[in-house]
Design an enzyme around this catalytic site. Sequence first.
Site, mmCIF file in Angstrom:
data_model
loop_
_atom_site.group_PDB
_atom_site.id
_atom_site.type_symbol
_atom_site.label_atom_id
_atom_site.label_comp_id
_atom_site.label_asym_id
_atom_site.label_seq_id
_atom_site.Cartn_x
_atom_site.Cartn_y
_atom_site.Cartn_z
ATOM 1 C CG HIS B 238 -1.322 -7.875 11.100
ATOM 2 N ND1 HIS B 238 -0.677 -7.174 12.078
ATOM 3 C CD2 HIS B 238 -0.815 -9.133 11.143
ATOM 4 C CE1 HIS B 238 0.195 -7.955 12.682
ATOM 5 N NE2 HIS B 238 0.122 -9.157 12.144
ATOM 6 N NE ARG B 294 -3.285 2.188 1.114
ATOM 7 C CZ ARG B 294 -3.813 1.957 2.310
ATOM 8 N NH1 ARG B 294 -4.825 2.663 2.735
ATOM 9 N NH2 ARG B 294 -3.308 1.018 3.102
#
Lengths: 502, 502, 176, 176
Positions: B238, B294
């Site tokens: 991931h 973000r």
Amino acid sequence: MKPPFAKLLIANRGEIAVRVLRTCRDLGIKTVAVYSEVDRNSLHVRYADQAFALGGKTPAESYLRGDRIIEIALQCGAEAVHPGFGFLAENPGFAAAVATAGMAFVGPPPKAMAVMGDKIQSRQEMVAAGVPVIPGMTEPCPDPAAAAGFAEQIGYPVMLKASAGGGGKGIRVVRSAGKLEAAFRTASAEAEGAFGDGRMYVEKFLERPRHIEVQVLGDHRGRVIHLGERECSIQRRHQKLIEETPSPVIDAATRAAMGATAVAAAEAVGYYSAGTVEFLWSEGEYYFLEMNTRIQVEHAITEEVYGVDIVEWMIRIAAGQELSLDQAVQPRGHSVEVRINAEDPELGFLPAVGKLRNLRMPSGPGVRIDSALYRRMEVTPYYDSMLAKIIVHGSSRDQAIRRMQRALAELNVGGVKTSASIALEILGTEEFQSGVYDTGFLERWMAGGRPQREPYAREAAIIAALHRHHLARRRSIRRAGGGGLSPWVAQGRRTGWGGGGR
Amino acid sequence: MKPPFAKLLIANRGEIAVRVLRTCRDLGIKTVAVYSEVDRNSLHVRYADQAFALGGKTPAESYLRGDRIIEIALQCGAEAVHPGFGFLAENPGFAAAVATAGMAFVGPPPKAMAVMGDKIQSRQEMVAAGVPVIPGMTEPCPDPAAAAGFAEQIGYPVMLKASAGGGGKGIRVVRSAGKLEAAFRTASAEAEGAFGDGRMYVEKFLERPRHIEVQVLGDHRGRVIHLGERECSIQRRHQKLIEETPSPVIDAATRAAMGATAVAAAEAVGYYSAGTVEFLWSEGEYYFLEMNTRIQVEHAITEEVYGVDIVEWMIRIAAGQELSLDQAVQPRGHSVEVRINAEDPELGFLPAVGKLRNLRMPSGPGVRIDSALYRRMEVTPYYDSMLAKIIVHGSSRDQAIRRMQRALAELNVGGVKTSASIALEILGTEEFQSGVYDTGFLERWMAGGRPQREPYAREAAIIAALHRHHLARRRSIRRAGGGGLSPWVAQGRRTGWGGGGR
Amino acid sequence: MKYSIENRAGQSLEGDVVEVEGGRYQVRVDGETLEADFADVDRLGQCAVLLGDRSFGASVETEAGDETHLVVRIAGFSYSFRVFDERELAAGVLDSPGPGRAEVVRAAMPGIIVGVKVAAGERVEPGAPLVVLEAMKMQNEVGSVHGGVVAEVRVAVGQTVSAGAALVRLEPPTDG
Amino acid sequence: MKYSIENRAGQSLEGDVVEVEGGRYQVRVDGETLEADFADVDRLGQCAVLLGDRSFGASVETEAGDETHLVVRIAGFSYSFRVFDERELAAGVLDSPGPGRAEVVRAAMPGIIVGVKVAAGERVEPGAPLVVLEAMKMQNEVGSVHGGVVAEVRVAVGQTVSAGAALVRLEPPTDG
């Protein structure tokens, strides 16, 4: 995708050789470098697939040896030769010899190169093609009356220039008819005295001209397009230092008009490949100056704004490919270039030499570096002083300028003086910031006792003392620890007590 | 132009701290760095106007100390705090505390951050906003009949997942109704055995999913736009390794649809600032995965293609400025990013440490480097392993890939193992070149005994011998010349004859 | 250790550097005391410096291997200094160019002398051109940094000179 | 000087390097003779190398300060070698890891041991995981480069280790 050529020889050195080499890699083309004696360790050699020595140090002994270069190209099986800029780039004989040897010359047809390389012939061709040139007499005139008649035709102000002139002698700017006769007589007398020849020319006088040039690209079918203009008026001794695109004085309509003029100029000489049509611009009018029949130093700012690799197109066109771009190509944002030249701006741009010991290169958003610099590189006096180019791109002129200021603040080329410091100062001037500058700006500003900005003078002094302290300390540690000797033995040897073998 | 803030504190380190700092310079904002004990000499400290020690080596002792950071920001008069990514970037408490202290937090509203940080709540909000999520049960089901009914609703293939699951136990993919019951019973029994809980979920199974995310930008007025997608399917564990935009599988219509979905997701939580909506894409369908509230590592490829500085907009928006961009903003060309992580791809991506001794950074057309690397930098185990990002831009996907290959060929990060070598291999695979890859590709390819390409094995061996020879020769010269001793004395000392003081 | 730091214009600053612990210093200049933190990060002159809470990524080089002659670059601005420690000051080792001292103007690069603009005995201002040197196909005026009185012209028009060759020797003006 | 150059897979190449003049060499490998031109350009390992007319910008580093252990990178491809000169070969100094030799597997970074997958006496293949080390919040399997027989497991689950700590010692398999 099949590469346009299997192998290409780059008949150049330094930054432009590396630049061309990178595009070759992007196209899957094998590269062949040539190098002079002093360039053995250069980046263009290291990054190439093959490299051959030309010998010598001077251009005449190395990069100007067209015959030797063609011989090498044939020997290693290169299918094309890219000349870069300078050296053989605008030599029609070399271009023709490459073709005769059965390889592709990556540049325009030799005939177009020859015509554009001749001041008089190119001016005639341009006049015939309807390209505006600076109005002026084509024959010298002997008396004030003829001069006054011609001045009336082209309009004041005019410039009187001595036919045999040079060094500023016999030149007068005349702003109204009433002042022409007196100016003619004194200038002619001055010329007579200086050169023994009092004949004069009359030419249109351009107020605070700007140097603005247009990038063109053409293919073998005769399709020619332009990629907008470059503003190159920040110059000293006719050497460009900072370039930007778009020009602060060119709007979309003028861009289209100047672009069409540049395309007409190129078409008039059957141009293909990349080329640049240079204009002098003054008060909304522009005039053909000359055409550079090669890739230009400042091509990268056009690449950034148009999103086009110009060197790639030169190579594709040389391989006979058609230009798939058309005039609908759109610019985006603003780009600025600063040339990093090895020269000392505080001593009249005197070329500088030295060994690069402490390099720090800028990077980050909007920053592109085209450079031949590496640590421990020796800057020699044998070649052009341009070492690297910093190119920035921003969404606005303001952002591009600030990015260039940031990039120059990050840059350090330690060991040789460069033009970076003066470029940083120029970027901060009101003239540059407002975009109101002309080709005379830099010299006027330098001569006019430019304000000294020294924002970190005190801090730098303190850092100098700290560094000196640090050097002394490091040396004493080395001395003490060197070779595993005790400080006492080291001390003894240093002062000449004990130790041996000397 | 007046800067949005006079002074901004960057509550981060490494590459992203330098990245944010550069945009601050471009905006004329003074920067304040904070640093841990091991980061004293970092680039983000050196390039800042002011710097304050946080102490410690671990994140908990340094960059996670929100209170201390706010204290420093107040003390030095910062008007805003940019959190970068990681550390405090997605901590709603920190964002709120910055605001409470009277400063601007450069990021989204804490509430949006909190909602999107909660898997269950964000899924509910997205369903309510009409954003597609991966169809699945919201409550565990006890028996095969209920599972079969739900599977019929969402369509096969489906995945059975143990409610208490983990480590791959109690998971089955079921491709047709006839196989569901048996699969349910064995998986449930397996889960019962492993976790003492046999309850199962049913979820839509995605075939070879791709990770595709959409960049959004919103302001305080509620204007939200998207800047297209990023394809991030080259992952291991991931962790993204290579990203590109546009995605090879997204056309303009899908881009508009996914973009509108992402904008709806952001609007649903009252989002402003920059954010990323992550989707799983499979066979033309896409599903909301999560939203990262973000700036993201891979934001730079979007910047290259859209010509927009995303960090600049985050800062402007935090200062209350309105987003002047609208959805008409157009992408141009193709961009690829490779992350340079300190890790050894040959040993399962084990994080690597070391001192950077021999750095060579790529440059040239189309290459952008966002990096915190410098010579003699110590790579420590305390923080994330990402050291630098290489970002390229080209007019086509093909050109961008070749440019990345060129850039990685120029790169050398000597002294620590990095992911650069495996990235270069991946770029050369048929799967990457064709654009047909999914999130499982990298692990399958690594496990499948990828072909070893060793194009310079013999040459490298010869160069190793030459270098060893050179090292020995240099040492013998140093020995002979060192400290002015004759070779005889040096030889004597080396072999233990004579010499003294040890 | 006390240092005298002199800039190009001949102004000098007195500084006292005391190392507090590895890499950390107290610096006293003009009665002001600063906490300083100094590291030559890459041992090639890239320095990480803190003066109080102000941070600098300075580039420092010695010129021509002379440890007393330092060039400091901060954010693109370049400063050249002579730095002498107290022992050197006491020993009076200030024999090198500077205002009020003798100056030898040298060729920065190989070239041909194409013009000599001064003669022995002439007084010249700082920056005034002394000699014209042709190199890289360009004519370059070579000037004096500090000015003074021409003591000796060592070259003539047409002469080829190598890099570093002494061209003109200047002495401080006698009227101070 | 004759050299034996051994790659990661344990294959070796014999080369004879003769310096013709400064920076120029004749290299003989497998009966082939090559003209070579070699310069360590920046003294940090950026090398300009010509082998015949083929040009290379190679990056070369020693590993862990061991001059016999060189990593060569060409155009992004990385090669690791052990290089021994004829004197070392004669002296039999090949005591370091390599196929058929003892190998000590070390922690590349500080961390906590969260798994031990082998026991003394077990035979392991090259690359097989021996120990699981948690660092930077990630679990990392630490494997052997060359494989062999586990002679000693020096760590246990839960133990904190520093970078470079010996984890497992392997010996060459006894059946050759």
